[in-house]
Design a protein around this motif. Structure first.
Motif, PDB file in Angstrom:
ATOM      1  N   GLY A 192       0.807  -1.208   0.000  1.00 40.83           N
ATOM      2  CA  GLY A 192       0.000   0.000   0.000  1.00 40.83           C
ATOM      3  C   GLY A 192       0.842   1.259   0.000  1.00 40.83           C
ATOM      4  N   PRO A 193       0.202   2.388   0.279  1.00 39.41           N
ATOM      5  CA  PRO A 193       0.911   3.674   0.230  1.00 39.41           C
ATOM      6  C   PRO A 193       1.782   3.938   1.453  1.00 39.41           C
ATOM      7  CG  PRO A 193      -1.377   4.022   0.835  1.00 39.41           C
ATOM      8  CD  PRO A 193      -1.250   2.570   0.513  1.00 39.41           C
ATOM      9  N   GLY A 194       1.661   3.097   2.479  1.00 45.21           N
ATOM     10  CA  GLY A 194       2.383   3.378   3.711  1.00 45.21           C
ATOM     11  C   GLY A 194       1.735   4.519   4.479  1.00 45.21           C
ATOM     12  N   VAL A 195       2.455   5.064   5.431  1.00 42.87           N
ATOM     13  CA  VAL A 195       1.937   6.182   6.223  1.00 42.87           C
ATOM     14  C   VAL A 195       3.024   7.252   6.309  1.00 42.87           C
ATOM     15  CG1 VAL A 195       0.397   4.729   7.587  1.00 42.87           C
ATOM     16  CG2 VAL A 195       2.713   5.155   8.395  1.00 42.87           C
ATOM     17  N   PRO A 196       2.662   8.500   6.525  1.00 43.94           N
ATOM     18  CA  PRO A 196       3.683   9.537   6.704  1.00 43.94           C
ATOM     19  C   PRO A 196       4.613   9.191   7.874  1.00 43.94           C
ATOM     20  CG  PRO A 196       1.507  10.510   6.429  1.00 43.94           C
ATOM     21  CD  PRO A 196       1.284   9.037   6.582  1.00 43.94           C
ATOM     22  N   GLU A 197       5.862   9.557   7.729  1.00 43.88           N
ATOM     23  CA  GLU A 197       6.847   9.213   8.755  1.00 43.88           C
ATOM     24  C   GLU A 197       6.462   9.793  10.111  1.00 43.88           C
ATOM     25  OE1 GLU A 197       9.438   7.230   8.718  1.00 43.88           O
ATOM     26  OE2 GLU A 197       9.073   6.648   6.631  1.00 43.88           O
ATOM     27  N   GLU A 198       5.901  11.008  10.099  1.00 42.49           N
ATOM     28  CA  GLU A 198       5.557  11.629  11.375  1.00 42.49           C
ATOM     29  C   GLU A 198       4.388  10.926  12.060  1.00 42.49           C
ATOM     30  OE1 GLU A 198       3.551  13.943   8.020  1.00 42.49           O
ATOM     31  OE2 GLU A 198       5.530  13.082   8.458  1.00 42.49           O
ATOM     32  N   ALA A 199       3.650  10.090  11.299  1.00 43.44           N
ATOM     33  CA  ALA A 199       2.510   9.383  11.879  1.00 43.44           C
ATOM     34  C   ALA A 199       2.890   8.011  12.429  1.00 43.44           C
ATOM     35  CB  ALA A 199       1.402   9.222  10.838  1.00 43.44           C
ATOM     36  N   LEU A 200       4.086   7.521  12.107  1.00 49.78           N
ATOM     37  CA  LEU A 200       4.476   6.172  12.549  1.00 49.78           C
ATOM     38  C   LEU A 200       4.480   6.056  14.070  1.00 49.78           C
ATOM     39  CD1 LEU A 200       7.370   5.167  10.113  1.00 49.78           C
ATOM     40  CD2 LEU A 200       5.136   4.065  10.356  1.00 49.78           C
ATOM     41  N   ARG A 260       7.044   0.237  10.390  1.00 47.74           N
ATOM     42  CA  ARG A 260       7.914   1.045   9.539  1.00 47.74           C
ATOM     43  C   ARG A 260       7.395   1.008   8.106  1.00 47.74           C
ATOM     44  NH1 ARG A 260      13.205  -1.790   7.027  1.00 47.74           N
ATOM     45  NH2 ARG A 260      12.314  -3.842   6.550  1.00 47.74           N
ATOM     46  N   ASN A 261       7.792   2.014   7.339  1.00 46.16           N
ATOM     47  CA  ASN A 261       7.540   2.014   5.904  1.00 46.16           C
ATOM     48  C   ASN A 261       8.648   1.197   5.234  1.00 46.16           C
ATOM     49  OD1 ASN A 261       5.180   3.682   5.660  1.00 46.16           O
ATOM     50  ND2 ASN A 261       6.467   5.413   6.256  1.00 46.16           N
ATOM     51  N   HIS A 262       8.256   0.144   4.510  1.00 49.37           N
ATOM     52  CA  HIS A 262       9.254  -0.730   3.894  1.00 49.37           C
ATOM     53  C   HIS A 262       9.958  -0.006   2.742  1.00 49.37           C
ATOM     54  CE1 HIS A 262      10.934  -4.307   1.903  1.00 49.37           C
ATOM     55  NE2 HIS A 262      10.858  -4.854   3.115  1.00 49.37           N
ATOM     56  N   PRO A 263      11.269  -0.237   2.580  1.00 52.05           N
ATOM     57  CA  PRO A 263      11.998   0.430   1.465  1.00 52.05           C
ATOM     58  C   PRO A 263      11.377   0.165   0.102  1.00 52.05           C
ATOM     59  CG  PRO A 263      13.536  -0.566   3.010  1.00 52.05           C
ATOM     60  CD  PRO A 263      12.170  -1.027   3.427  1.00 52.05           C
ATOM     61  N   GLN A 264      10.744  -1.006  -0.094  1.00 58.41           N
ATOM     62  CA  GLN A 264      10.149  -1.339  -1.387  1.00 58.41           C
ATOM     63  C   GLN A 264       8.686  -0.907  -1.465  1.00 58.41           C
ATOM     64  OE1 GLN A 264      10.807  -5.488  -2.222  1.00 58.41           O
ATOM     65  NE2 GLN A 264      13.015  -5.360  -1.794  1.00 58.41           N
ATOM     66  N   GLY A 265       8.236  -0.169  -0.469  1.00 63.70           N
ATOM     67  CA  GLY A 265       6.864   0.331  -0.494  1.00 63.70           C
ATOM     68  C   GLY A 265       5.972  -0.430   0.466  1.00 63.70           C
ATOM     69  N   GLY A 266       4.960   0.246   0.944  1.00 63.41           N
ATOM     70  CA  GLY A 266       4.012  -0.385   1.839  1.00 63.41           C
ATOM     71  C   GLY A 266       4.444  -0.280   3.300  1.00 63.41           C
ATOM     72  N   LEU A 267       3.542  -0.695   4.187  1.00 60.53           N
ATOM     73  CA  LEU A 267       3.779  -0.677   5.632  1.00 60.53           C
ATOM     74  C   LEU A 267       4.150  -2.080   6.097  1.00 60.53           C
ATOM     75  CD1 LEU A 267       3.608   1.037   8.293  1.00 60.53           C
ATOM     76  CD2 LEU A 267       1.272   0.122   8.531  1.00 60.53           C
ATOM     77  N   GLU A 268       5.154  -2.161   6.955  1.00 62.89           N
ATOM     78  CA  GLU A 268       5.564  -3.449   7.523  1.00 62.89           C
ATOM     79  C   GLU A 268       5.348  -3.407   9.029  1.00 62.89           C
ATOM     80  OE1 GLU A 268       9.182  -6.283   6.588  1.00 62.89           O
ATOM     81  OE2 GLU A 268       9.809  -4.744   8.046  1.00 62.89           O
ATOM     82  N   ALA A 269       4.563  -4.362   9.516  1.00 64.16           N
ATOM     83  CA  ALA A 269       4.295  -4.506  10.969  1.00 64.16           C
ATOM     84  C   ALA A 269       5.029  -5.746  11.450  1.00 64.16           C
ATOM     85  CB  ALA A 269       2.800  -4.619  11.234  1.00 64.16           C
ATOM     86  N   THR A 270       5.790  -5.597  12.539  1.00 62.60           N
ATOM     87  CA  THR A 270       6.588  -6.700  13.068  1.00 62.60           C
ATOM     88  C   THR A 270       6.202  -6.955  14.517  1.00 62.60           C
ATOM     89  OG1 THR A 270       8.444  -6.076  11.642  1.00 62.60           O
ATOM     90  CG2 THR A 270       8.927  -7.533  13.495  1.00 62.60           C
ATOM     91  N   LEU A 271       5.832  -8.202  14.797  1.00 63.06           N
ATOM     92  CA  LEU A 271       5.587  -8.616  16.169  1.00 63.06           C
ATOM     93  C   LEU A 271       6.834  -9.341  16.652  1.00 63.06           C
ATOM     94  CD1 LEU A 271       1.935 -10.061  16.070  1.00 63.06           C
ATOM     95  CD2 LEU A 271       2.686  -7.748  16.622  1.00 63.06           C
ATOM     96  N   VAL A 272       7.523  -8.738  17.635  1.00 60.85           N
ATOM     97  CA  VAL A 272       8.696  -9.368  18.243  1.00 60.85           C
ATOM     98  C   VAL A 272       8.247 -10.004  19.536  1.00 60.85           C
ATOM     99  CG1 VAL A 272      11.038  -9.041  19.071  1.00 60.85           C
ATOM    100  CG2 VAL A 272      10.200  -7.656  17.170  1.00 60.85           C
ATOM    101  N   LEU A 273       8.231 -11.310  19.551  1.00 59.84           N
ATOM    102  CA  LEU A 273       7.782 -12.029  20.745  1.00 59.84           C
ATOM    103  C   LEU A 273       8.976 -12.298  21.651  1.00 59.84           C
ATOM    104  CD1 LEU A 273       5.397 -14.578  19.011  1.00 59.84           C
ATOM    105  CD2 LEU A 273       4.850 -12.362  20.003  1.00 59.84           C
ATOM    106  N   PRO A 274       8.766 -12.350  22.973  1.00 59.45           N
ATOM    107  CA  PRO A 274       9.885 -12.603  23.863  1.00 59.45           C
ATOM    108  C   PRO A 274      10.471 -13.986  23.642  1.00 59.45           C
ATOM    109  CG  PRO A 274       7.804 -12.730  25.060  1.00 59.45           C
ATOM    110  CD  PRO A 274       7.482 -12.204  23.687  1.00 59.45           C
TER     111      PRO A 274
END
Length: 412
Positions: A347-355, A393-407
């Motif tokens: 997708g279009p991602g989100v503005p950096e200030e909105a992350l 984060r906004n992925h370098p190749q476009g779009g939004l990337e959501a990462t779940l880091v589990l303990p």
């Protein structure tokens, strides 16, 4: 009368009781000591007077030079024979006078010597003791009041803080943690109160989160059912097309509610699951068109986690990615260096200030109609309750990337 006043009164009464008891015992001991000394002096006086008497003459005589003179005592004596007065000295002999102590000593030839000593000095000493004791008692009362007041302020300060904090908690205003001083009972009570406030706050936050998220989480499956039912009613779809939509979305509603309830209860129910199987089951619940857009990749992994809440969180990430992207969506899981789940769209991602604000309740950077801004807030809260974190984060190749880091502790 309040507890603080009763405590102050109790401390004063205790000091008064102890001081009064001490004064009483001191007076009794001092009086006994004076009485014993006075009896001894009385016997000595009788002995000295007897030595001054000459009873071998037809008429008893007294050697005045041998008559003792006790310093501080007014002494009197008399000689009797068969209750007949022979002579007396020092003045009239006191009869039944409480201010005088008497002593009777038998002598030879049927004579009896009676002596008396005034106890005015004895009484004066006792009076001085009582006056001194009374002043000491008054001083003790004043000192007790000062000490009791100081102890009242010092000992009740933690209780007063607890009272104020409890009142704030009763008004649904969560107080700041109270300072814990020492290791006594009040310190343990304060520590328990702080823990209770934390648990009550978390429970209330979970309740509020549940009411916020429930409408958001149920919106999509209910909308799908409503749209399909309307199409069937209008004849755009055959009736049999409603059954798989109902089955798929009702299953999703059930899992969503279970996840929300798990989040509201605090994610206490942890189970061991095969993660690839859990993710594949999630993908099967998606509509066919959406499922074909998801590129799924997962390493073999067995994790211990609250399954229903975890599934609801991943479902939210997939829904967002499919909603804001018309292209492909990546769902990937790896274990190095930590168990990590990534969902990326085109997708279009989100503005950096909105992350930085993504994940706040009701925050929507795109402002499309139909959303409440609660999906990512639910995901963030769920993963943080698990002990992990959400990274966006906004992925370098476009779009939004959501990462779940589990303990790492959840890995088996």
């Amino acid at each position: 009368m309040g507890f603080r006043d009763r405590l102050l009164l109790g401390l004063v009464c205790l000091v008064l009781g102890v001081a009064g008891l001490q004064m009483g015992l001191g007076y009794w001991s001092f009086s006994r000591s004076l009485d014993q000394d006075f009896r001894t002096d009385l016997q000595k006086y009788a002995l000295l007077v007897a030595e001054a008497l000459d009873l071998h003459q037809p008429i008893p005589t007294l050697n005045p030079q041998k008559v003792p003179s006790f310093s501080g005592y007014a002494g009197r004596f008399r000689l009797l024979q068969q209750d007949r007065l022979i002579f007396e000295g020092g003045g009239p002999f006191p009869e039944q006078d409480p201010d005088w102590w008497t002593y009777r000593q038998p002598l030879s030839n049927g004579y009896v010597l009676e002596v008396a000593l005034s106890q005015s000095e004895h009484n004066r000493a006792l009076g001085e003791y009582l006056r001194t004791g009374g002043l000491t008692l008054l001083f003790s009362v004043g000192l007790a009041l000062l000490v009791a007041w100081g102890l009242r302020l010092y000992l009740l300060r933690p209780i007063l803080r607890l009272e104020q904090a409890t009142h704030s908690l009763a008004q649904a205003r969560f107080p700041e943690p109270l300072p814990v001083q020492g290791r006594d009972e009040l310190a343990r009570l304060t520590q328990s109160f702080n823990q209770m406030v934390i648990k009550v706050r978390r429970a209330l936050e979970r309740e509020r989160s549940f009411t916020r998220y429930v409408s958001h989480e149920l919106r999509n499956p209910l909308a799908a059912i409503k749209t399909t039912a309307e199409a069937v009613r209008l004849g755009a779809l055959p009736p049999e097309a409603l059954h798989p939509v109902l089955e798929r979305n009702l299953e999703r509603v059930e899992h969503t509610l279970n996840g929300l309830l798990a989040l509201a209860r605090g994610l206490d129910s942890y189970t061991e699951v095969e993660l690839p199987e859990v993710l594949e089951a999630l993908l099967r619940r998606l509509p066919e068109e959406a499922r074909q857009r998801v590129l799924f990749k997962s390493e073999p992994a067995r994790l211990r986690l609250p399954q229903e809440a975890f599934e609801a969180a991943v479902q939210n990430l997939l829904d967002n990615a499919l909603k804001y992207s018309r292209g492909r969506v990546w769902l990937e899981f790896s274990q190095n260096p930590h168990p990590t789940l990534r969902v990326r769209d085109e997708g279009p991602g989100v503005p950096e200030e909105a992350l930085a604000r993504l994940g706040e309740p009701f925050y929507r950077p795109h402002r499309q109609p139909g959303g409440l801004g609660l999906g990512l807030a639910f995901v963030r809260q769920a993963v943080e309750h698990m002990g992990g974190r959400l990274e966006l984060r906004n992925h370098p190749q476009g779009g939004l990337e959501a990462t779940l880091v589990l303990p790492g502790g959840l890995g088996v």
